[in-house]
Scaffold this active site. Structure first.
Site, mmCIF file in Angstrom:
data_model
loop_
_atom_site.group_PDB
_atom_site.id
_atom_site.type_symbol
_atom_site.label_atom_id
_atom_site.label_comp_id
_atom_site.label_asym_id
_atom_site.label_seq_id
_atom_site.Cartn_x
_atom_site.Cartn_y
_atom_site.Cartn_z
ATOM 1 N N GLU A 1 41.433 47.800 36.636
ATOM 2 C CA GLU A 1 42.773 48.360 36.819
ATOM 3 C C GLU A 1 43.837 47.249 36.865
ATOM 4 O OE1 GLU A 1 43.001 51.385 36.388
ATOM 5 O OE2 GLU A 1 41.733 52.637 37.641
ATOM 6 N N HIS B 1 44.348 49.851 31.599
ATOM 7 C CA HIS B 1 43.035 49.465 32.126
ATOM 8 C C HIS B 1 41.992 49.443 31.014
ATOM 9 C CE1 HIS B 1 41.468 53.780 33.360
ATOM 10 N NE2 HIS B 1 41.457 53.602 32.065
ATOM 11 N N ASN C 1 47.499 53.058 31.703
ATOM 12 C CA ASN C 1 48.060 51.928 32.453
ATOM 13 C C ASN C 1 47.528 50.586 31.942
ATOM 14 O OD1 ASN C 1 45.447 52.050 33.258
ATOM 15 N ND2 ASN C 1 45.859 52.380 35.436
ATOM 16 N N ASP D 1 31.182 51.895 32.347
ATOM 17 C CA ASP D 1 31.636 52.216 33.701
ATOM 18 C C ASP D 1 31.170 53.607 34.132
ATOM 19 O OD1 ASP D 1 33.212 53.703 31.986
ATOM 20 O OD2 ASP D 1 35.114 52.867 32.648
#
Ligand code: F6R
Length: 243
Positions: free
Chosen positions: A144, A139, A137, A67
């Site tokens: 996400e 991800h 979180n 990414d």
């Protein structure tokens, strides 16, 4: 999903590197998709050491970026491309031009960037190993919470948690709103999915990943549906697990 708990970050990283080394030595024509961030840095050190000692054959290996922050490139310390090149690619005996495919977070045609990286992954016959740090979180890459698990490469708006936590990578304040990422369809269809997490701060999300509901709200939990997935953690990251 196999759960591998090591006493500390160093031993965890060594075990992850050994797994990658064995895989590549058995299948020299592999495609590795490697995360940036802090968690894999020690694994990268072990991979560099193995390459120096000629314990891993990288001549036919291909690498794809996981990414990038949209709007950032190699000139920004802390960008994904800068992290991967500084800590890994520039230290390996590889031809980066031919063996590494990276998102251009500065491109003004991000849709085209997604299709370019999709084609690269598909031309390699899919990903062999996805090495994925788990975000606070849950991800994976910039997939996400709430993400569509069928996405291939995609541009995804950043979750507020990612924006807050992401500040740790940069010396200066950066304004990032989206990430360009390999999607879960490619990542979780890999021959081996390897999740990594260390430290007390990751204990809650590690528990949700392993013992919680399998849900797109916790993307890392979806790795439990992959054919071959493992999670490597240190004891601190595992200290909220019930068994
Ligand atoms: C980085 C990336 C992120 C991180 C994750 C964990 O390329 O894709 O998904 O892997 O946020 O980050 P660290 O390892 O810094 O805790």
């Amino acid at each position: 999903m196999k759960v591998i708990v090591k006493e500390n970050y160093d031993l965890m990283s060594k075990a992850v590197a050994d797994n990658i080394i064995n895989y590549v030595n058995n299948k020299p024509k592999s495609l590795l998709c490697l995360a940036g961030g802090d968690t894999p840095l020690k694994t990268f050190e072990y991979l560099v050491k193995a390459a120096e000692n000629k314990e891993i054959n990288l001549t036919e290996v291909k690498f794809v970026s996981l990414d990038e922050w949209v709007g950032l490139g190699p000139a920004t310390k802390g960008s994904c491309v800068e992290t991967l090149y500084t800590h890994l690619y520039n230290k390996l005996p590889i031809n980066v031009e031919e063996q590494v495919c990276f998102f251009d977070g500065l491109s003004n045609d991000l849709e085209n960037e997604c299709r370019r990286v999709d084609s690269f992954i598909e031309s390699c016959g899919g990903i062999d190993i996805s090495l994925l740090g788990i975000g606070m979180n849950g991800h994976l890459g910039f997939n996400e919470p709430g993400v569509n698990p069928e996405l291939k490469c995609a541009v995804i708006p950043l979750d507020p948690v990612t924006k807050t936590v992401g500040a740790k990578y940069f010396d200066e304040e950066v304004d990032v709103q989206a990430g360009i990422t390999v999607g879960l369809k490619h990542l979780l269809d890999a021959k081996e999915v390897i999740l990594i997490a260390n430290g007390e701060k990751k204990a809650e999300i590690v528990k949700k990943t392993i013992e919680g509901e399998i849900t797109t709200e916790v993307p890392s939990s979806l790795a439990r549906n992959s054919i071959d997935s493992s999670i490597y953690i240190d004891t601190e990251a595992g200290n909220k697990l019930s068994k």
